[in-house]
Design an enzyme around this catalytic site. Structure first.
Site, short mmCIF file in Angstrom:
data_model
loop_
_atom_site.label_atom_id
_atom_site.label_comp_id
_atom_site.label_asym_id
_atom_site.label_seq_id
_atom_site.Cartn_x
_atom_site.Cartn_y
_atom_site.Cartn_z
N ASP A 177 -3.86 3.46 -2.46
CA ASP A 177 -4.07 3.03 -1.07
C ASP A 177 -3.00 1.97 -0.76
O ASP A 177 -2.51 1.29 -1.67
CB ASP A 177 -5.47 2.42 -0.96
CG ASP A 177 -5.69 1.72 0.36
OD1 ASP A 177 -5.51 2.38 1.40
OD2 ASP A 177 -6.01 0.52 0.36
N THR A 226 -4.40 -2.93 -0.77
CA THR A 226 -4.26 -2.61 -2.19
C THR A 226 -2.86 -2.97 -2.67
O THR A 226 -2.70 -3.83 -3.55
CB THR A 226 -4.56 -1.11 -2.42
OG1 THR A 226 -5.89 -0.85 -1.98
CG2 THR A 226 -4.41 -0.75 -3.88
N ARG A 254 -8.37 -7.01 11.42
CA ARG A 254 -8.48 -6.09 10.29
C ARG A 254 -9.83 -5.36 10.31
O ARG A 254 -9.90 -4.15 10.08
CB ARG A 254 -8.28 -6.84 8.97
CG ARG A 254 -8.58 -6.04 7.71
CD ARG A 254 -7.69 -4.81 7.56
NE ARG A 254 -7.90 -4.15 6.27
CZ ARG A 254 -7.48 -2.92 5.98
NH1 ARG A 254 -6.81 -2.21 6.88
NH2 ARG A 254 -7.71 -2.40 4.81
N SER A 270 -2.47 6.87 2.49
CA SER A 270 -2.84 5.76 3.38
C SER A 270 -3.23 6.24 4.77
O SER A 270 -2.76 7.26 5.25
CB SER A 270 -1.64 4.80 3.48
OG SER A 270 -1.83 3.87 4.53
N ASN A 271 -4.07 5.42 5.41
CA ASN A 271 -4.40 5.62 6.82
C ASN A 271 -3.19 5.43 7.73
O ASN A 271 -3.20 5.88 8.88
CB ASN A 271 -5.47 4.60 7.26
CG ASN A 271 -6.89 5.06 6.97
OD1 ASN A 271 -7.14 6.24 6.74
ND2 ASN A 271 -7.82 4.11 6.97
N LYS A 299 -9.57 8.06 6.27
CA LYS A 299 -10.43 7.86 5.11
C LYS A 299 -11.71 7.13 5.52
O LYS A 299 -11.62 6.27 6.39
CB LYS A 299 -9.69 7.04 4.04
CG LYS A 299 -8.47 7.76 3.49
CD LYS A 299 -7.87 7.04 2.29
CE LYS A 299 -7.04 5.84 2.68
NZ LYS A 299 -6.38 5.19 1.52
N SER A 321 -7.62 1.71 -5.29
CA SER A 321 -7.85 1.05 -4.01
C SER A 321 -8.61 -0.25 -4.19
O SER A 321 -9.45 -0.37 -5.09
CB SER A 321 -8.65 1.98 -3.07
OG SER A 321 -8.80 1.37 -1.79
N ASN A 324 -10.19 -1.30 -1.44
CA ASN A 324 -11.16 -1.15 -0.35
C ASN A 324 -12.40 -0.39 -0.81
O ASN A 324 -12.31 0.79 -1.15
CB ASN A 324 -10.50 -0.42 0.82
CG ASN A 324 -9.44 -1.26 1.51
OD1 ASN A 324 -9.74 -2.32 2.07
ND2 ASN A 324 -8.19 -0.83 1.43
N PHE A 340 -14.92 1.01 0.62
CA PHE A 340 -15.26 2.28 1.28
C PHE A 340 -14.35 3.40 0.81
O PHE A 340 -14.76 4.56 0.71
CB PHE A 340 -15.17 2.13 2.80
CG PHE A 340 -13.76 2.07 3.33
CD1 PHE A 340 -13.07 3.22 3.68
CD2 PHE A 340 -13.10 0.85 3.44
CE1 PHE A 340 -11.76 3.17 4.14
CE2 PHE A 340 -11.79 0.78 3.91
CZ PHE A 340 -11.12 1.94 4.26
N ASP A 341 -13.11 3.05 0.47
CA ASP A 341 -12.12 4.01 0.01
C ASP A 341 -12.45 4.44 -1.43
O ASP A 341 -12.32 5.62 -1.79
CB ASP A 341 -10.75 3.33 0.10
CG ASP A 341 -9.57 4.28 0.05
OD1 ASP A 341 -9.75 5.49 0.28
OD2 ASP A 341 -8.45 3.78 -0.18
#
Lengths: 246, 246
Positions: free
Chosen positions: A9, A13, A40, A115-116, A148, A172, A174, A176-177
């Site tokens: 990520d 990250t 963010r 990545s987003n 994601k 990651s 994150n 949620f990721d």
């Protein structure tokens, strides 16, 4: 199962999303810290909501919309004189301190980013931070027109790299990721940046700590990371133990 | 187009999600305010993330998981002695002050609820607050196995009430729900509970104000409400102007 690719990520990250703070403070004065944290959180919300509504647009306008919401929310007009420089900073976020060293340690492996970020944003990031040559591919979720943790995003890795999900170590910070990647079928390492931080004494917490409390812990989404490390430099020894292929 | 049904969101719109605060403070002491705000934000996040991951479970365990995350995050063990009473309170949240009066004013119209809540949670809510008889139907997104703003949730209304989307006035205080409902095709009234509140002077805001800044403004998701009102009691005059059918 041998690990044949390590997929990172980007935001949070490899790159420090908090590195907009000094510019935000320069532009918004005493509200800069607050704008940094709201921005963010809203950026993530808007990515999830747009994907869920079936109303995808790429991460650049999503990030801009989140910034404009955040500025208005705290009573700052989202003029171009404020928004443009902050958006520009998103194209050259700082790498986390240990990221370059960690990537160099893993350079014999197949490395990629998922990545987003939009292709434009990610290209700018890896060039500005001097790490573009280290990756086999920079995969934007834009190829799937989803964000994601939509499984369609994680499915891009097999197409791009020719490796099966169980051959991927996904990395990651994150939560949620981590949950989304694990549910999809990757082996997952969680970079637990809040590890060791103390719980608050009471409700009297400011925006930076509130952000950390929202995003720092292990998400209760039914899918746990296979590995938890505090820093990216712990990955190379982990890969050696796992017997990853070069 | 004539309005033939008025469909309400439940949590935050009819019911005050902040009404867990006093119990949270009783059970968590000085951390009660912080738990109150984290819990609600995480509850929404988990609904979006589970729906997006394709990993639906109903709102009761989602709400519990959000509570457990929030307690752990602030250093409180999520024991049943704390979680059970807080979860129980979610079955008897307070109606917003003006909700009962507003519903009575609209009693000649076809009224319904469309909520993320599970059938069990919603049944308990409308019974405990004494408004069960006022609604033609209490529609849980559980019928779609998805959470708002997934369009599948809003599509339940036509099936349940036999009215077309453009004949529905959808009422929500939640900005993401306003955007999702509008994108789906409803006429939408936004209950703007933060209307008239002052912007913060600087970054020194506590959890309650941070929550308000996150959730109170108009979401920048590309879809705006048709009507903005500060209180539910402004809906009856609005319906009279719109010429809604009884």
């Amino acid at each position: 199962m041998t690990i044949r690719a390590i997929v990172f990520d980007a935001y949070g990250t490899l790159y420090d999303v908090q590195s907009v703070r000094s510019l935000a403070t320069e532009l918004c004065g005493g509200k800069g810290e607050l704008v940094t944290q709201l921005w963010r959180l809203k950026q993530l919300e808007y990515s999830w909501l747009r994907s869920l509504m079936g109303d995808y647009e790429d991460f650049w306008p999503v990030t801009r919309a989140a910034l404009e919401f955040s500025l208005r929310s705290v009573g700052v007009e989202p003029d171009p004189s404020i928004c443009d420089p902050l958006m520009h900073k998103y194209l050259s976020l700082d790498l986390h301190d240990e990221a370059r060293q960690a990537l160099d340690q893993m350079s014999e492996h197949k490395l990629a980013i998922l990545s987003n970020g939009s292709p434009m944003m990610l290209d700018a990031l890896v060039v500005s931070s001097g790490v573009a040559d280290l990756f086999t591919d920079i995969i934007s979720v834009d190829r799937a027109k989803a964000f994601k943790p939509d499984p369609a995003c994680y499915a891009l890795v097999e197409v791009a790299l020719g490796v099966r999900p169980e051959e991927v170590l996904f990395v990651s910070s994150n939560g949620f990721d981590v949950a989304g990647a694990k549910r999809f079928g990757f082996r997952v390492a969680w970079i637990e940046r809040a590890q060791g931080m103390l719980a608050p004494a009471n409700s009297d917490v400011g925006p930076a700590e509130f952000y950390r409390l929202m995003r720092g812990g292990e998400e209760q989404l039914g899918h746990q990371a296979d590995h938890r490390v505090a820093r990216l430099t712990e990955l190379a020894p982990l890969l050696a133990r796992l017997g990853a292929s070069s």
